[in-house]
Design a protein around this motif. Structure first.
Motif, short mmCIF file in Angstrom:
data_model
loop_
_atom_site.label_atom_id
_atom_site.label_comp_id
_atom_site.label_asym_id
_atom_site.label_seq_id
_atom_site.Cartn_x
_atom_site.Cartn_y
_atom_site.Cartn_z
N LEU A 135 15.10 62.31 102.21
CA LEU A 135 16.55 62.53 102.22
C LEU A 135 17.13 62.68 100.81
O LEU A 135 18.34 62.77 100.64
CB LEU A 135 17.24 61.36 102.93
CG LEU A 135 16.91 61.20 104.43
CD1 LEU A 135 17.45 59.89 104.97
CD2 LEU A 135 17.46 62.37 105.22
N ASP A 136 16.22 62.71 99.81
CA ASP A 136 16.62 62.85 98.41
C ASP A 136 17.56 61.73 97.96
O ASP A 136 18.50 61.94 97.20
CB ASP A 136 17.28 64.21 98.18
CG ASP A 136 17.29 64.60 96.70
OD1 ASP A 136 16.38 64.15 95.98
OD2 ASP A 136 18.20 65.33 96.27
N ILE A 137 17.30 60.52 98.44
CA ILE A 137 18.05 59.33 98.02
C ILE A 137 17.20 58.62 96.98
O ILE A 137 16.24 57.93 97.31
CB ILE A 137 18.36 58.42 99.22
CG1 ILE A 137 19.22 59.18 100.25
CG2 ILE A 137 19.06 57.15 98.78
CD1 ILE A 137 19.50 58.39 101.50
N THR A 138 17.54 58.83 95.73
CA THR A 138 16.68 58.36 94.64
C THR A 138 17.49 57.66 93.55
O THR A 138 18.72 57.77 93.48
CB THR A 138 15.92 59.53 94.00
OG1 THR A 138 16.88 60.48 93.49
CG2 THR A 138 15.05 60.23 95.04
N ASN A 164 14.89 55.30 96.52
CA ASN A 164 15.59 54.03 96.35
C ASN A 164 15.99 53.47 97.71
O ASN A 164 16.84 54.03 98.40
CB ASN A 164 16.83 54.23 95.47
CG ASN A 164 17.48 52.91 95.10
OD1 ASN A 164 18.25 52.39 95.87
ND2 ASN A 164 17.16 52.41 93.92
N ILE A 165 15.38 52.35 98.10
CA ILE A 165 15.64 51.74 99.40
C ILE A 165 17.05 51.18 99.46
O ILE A 165 17.74 51.28 100.49
CB ILE A 165 14.60 50.64 99.69
CG1 ILE A 165 13.21 51.25 99.82
CG2 ILE A 165 14.96 49.89 100.96
CD1 ILE A 165 12.10 50.23 100.03
N SER A 166 17.55 50.59 98.37
CA SER A 166 18.90 50.01 98.37
C SER A 166 19.95 51.07 98.65
O SER A 166 20.89 50.86 99.43
CB SER A 166 19.18 49.34 97.01
OG SER A 166 18.32 48.24 96.81
N LYS A 167 19.82 52.24 98.02
CA LYS A 167 20.78 53.32 98.26
C LYS A 167 20.65 53.86 99.67
O LYS A 167 21.63 54.30 100.27
CB LYS A 167 20.57 54.44 97.23
CG LYS A 167 20.94 54.04 95.81
CD LYS A 167 20.67 55.15 94.82
CE LYS A 167 21.61 56.33 95.02
NZ LYS A 167 21.39 57.37 93.98
N LEU A 168 19.44 53.83 100.23
CA LEU A 168 19.23 54.26 101.61
C LEU A 168 19.99 53.34 102.57
O LEU A 168 20.71 53.80 103.46
CB LEU A 168 17.74 54.25 101.94
CG LEU A 168 17.36 54.54 103.40
CD1 LEU A 168 17.74 55.97 103.77
CD2 LEU A 168 15.86 54.31 103.61
N LEU A 169 19.87 52.01 102.37
CA LEU A 169 20.57 51.06 103.23
C LEU A 169 22.08 51.18 103.05
O LEU A 169 22.84 51.03 104.01
CB LEU A 169 20.11 49.64 102.91
CG LEU A 169 18.63 49.34 103.20
CD1 LEU A 169 18.28 47.92 102.78
CD2 LEU A 169 18.33 49.53 104.68
N GLU A 170 22.51 51.45 101.82
CA GLU A 170 23.94 51.62 101.57
C GLU A 170 24.47 52.84 102.33
O GLU A 170 25.56 52.80 102.91
CB GLU A 170 24.18 51.80 100.07
CG GLU A 170 25.64 51.91 99.69
CD GLU A 170 25.83 52.08 98.19
OE1 GLU A 170 26.74 51.45 97.64
OE2 GLU A 170 25.06 52.85 97.58
N ALA A 171 23.71 53.93 102.35
CA ALA A 171 24.13 55.13 103.07
C ALA A 171 24.23 54.86 104.57
O ALA A 171 25.13 55.37 105.25
CB ALA A 171 23.14 56.27 102.80
N ILE A 172 23.32 54.04 105.11
CA ILE A 172 23.38 53.68 106.52
C ILE A 172 24.62 52.83 106.80
O ILE A 172 25.35 53.06 107.77
CB ILE A 172 22.10 52.93 106.95
CG1 ILE A 172 20.89 53.86 106.86
CG2 ILE A 172 22.24 52.34 108.35
CD1 ILE A 172 19.56 53.16 107.08
N ALA A 173 24.89 51.85 105.92
CA ALA A 173 26.06 50.98 106.09
C ALA A 173 27.36 51.76 106.02
O ALA A 173 28.33 51.43 106.72
CB ALA A 173 26.04 49.88 105.03
N ASN A 232 27.78 54.72 107.04
CA ASN A 232 27.76 55.70 108.14
C ASN A 232 27.51 57.12 107.64
O ASN A 232 27.88 58.08 108.31
CB ASN A 232 29.06 55.65 108.94
CG ASN A 232 28.87 56.14 110.37
OD1 ASN A 232 27.79 56.02 110.93
ND2 ASN A 232 29.91 56.71 110.95
N LYS A 233 26.90 57.26 106.46
CA LYS A 233 26.51 58.58 105.99
C LYS A 233 25.23 59.05 106.68
O LYS A 233 24.94 60.23 106.74
CB LYS A 233 26.31 58.56 104.47
CG LYS A 233 27.59 58.29 103.68
CD LYS A 233 27.31 58.25 102.18
CE LYS A 233 28.58 57.97 101.39
NZ LYS A 233 28.31 57.87 99.93
#
Length: 286
Positions: free
Chosen positions: A27-30, A36-45, A47-48
């Motif tokens: 998903l190009d979340i780096t 970057n797992i933290s940014k991935l969880l932030e995107a889920i929180a 609702n992105k």
């Protein structure tokens, strides 16, 4: 995170950590050049990213889809078989032998070029590519929306580009191009560019009427037909189209049981096409 109240500790198995890193990379979340797992969880929180159940398919559904895939392979429609294969691979219910079989099928059929395009579309990353048309002319397209779509049993790349020169469609659709995948030289001709990804191709709403038996036998095009109703013993349909070329290819077979009402520019372009076909039909020898 080190600020009190924002810190969170995750306890993950190494395999799950690697899966999350792989998902972030896809998903190009780096952070820099690393997933970057933290940014991935932030995107889920925020609702992105949408999270949905991926374990609720009955085995009968999976078996039916896999059977359909095998039939398509046997009949030579490998493009459609690939679409079903990718749908199945997104599920978590697959047995390990079936997953291995499907992954091998993808590896055997899917060239690196297709894989690269799929990844860019999934990340919504604008890109530029070189393209050679049927006459051998090479052009470059700057693409800000793309989707791989089947047209008449062949897969094409439908794109929105900044380039319009040479596009023969109506003015409202001249940013849309339909590119054959086999005319893109290779994956090295595709490079990422800066810009904002568009949510869809340019679209025009076309109003047309179906007559006689066709009016009764017509099956609405899900996701494309905006309106479908009876008006004075005729079927009135309003459809969003991205290309008059493919629209005309479909409706020409309707013959005298079909007529375009609006917009005028589409109606006129269709009339010109039919008139040219009529003139050619009167010529006995070309």
């Amino acid at each position: 995170m080190t600020i009190k109240g924002r810190a969170i500790t995750l306890s993950l198995k190494e395999q799950d950590k690697l899966r999350l890193q792989q998902l972030a990379a896809e998903l190009d979340i780096t952070w820099g050049d690393k997933p970057n797992i933290s940014k991935l969880l932030e995107a889920i929180a925020q609702n992105k990213l949408r999270v949905a159940a991926n374990h609720d398919w009955h085995p009968d559904r999976i078996n039916a889809l896999n059977h359909a895939r095998q039939v398509l392979v046997d009949t030579g429609d490998r493009s459609a078989a690939l679409i079903i294969t990718q749908l199945l691979l997104d599920r978590s219910e697959l047995s390990l032998p079936l997953r291995a079989e499907l992954e091998k099928f993808v590896a055997d059929i899917k060239p690196p070029l297709r894989s690269k395009i799929d990844a860019l579309i999934r990340k919504q990353q604008p890109f530029k590519l070189s393209y050679q048309d049927a006459a051998g002319k090479v052009s470059e397209f700057s693409i800000y929306h793309a989707q791989i779509v089947p047209h008449e049993q062949r897969l094409y790349l439908d794109v929105w580009c900044t380039e319009t020169l040479g596009n023969q469609d109506i003015e409202a659709l001249q940013h849309n191009w339909c590119l054959r995948l086999d005319r893109i030289p290779d994956e090295s001709s595709i490079v990422e560019i800066k810009g904002k990804w568009r949510s869809e191709l340019d679209l025009v709403s076309v109003e047309f009427y179906l007559l006689n038996g066709l009016a009764f036998g017509y099956h609405s095009k899900t996701g494309a037909d905006l309106e479908n109703e009876w008006v004075q013993e005729r079927r009135r349909v309003v459809r969003a189209i991205s290309s008059t070329f493919w629209f005309f290819r479909e409706v020409l077979r309707y013959g005298e049981d079909f007529t375009i009402f609006a917009p005028d520019e589409v109606r006129q372009k269709f009339s010109d096409k039919v008139r040219k076909m009529y003139e050619l039909s009167k010529v006995r020898q070309l």
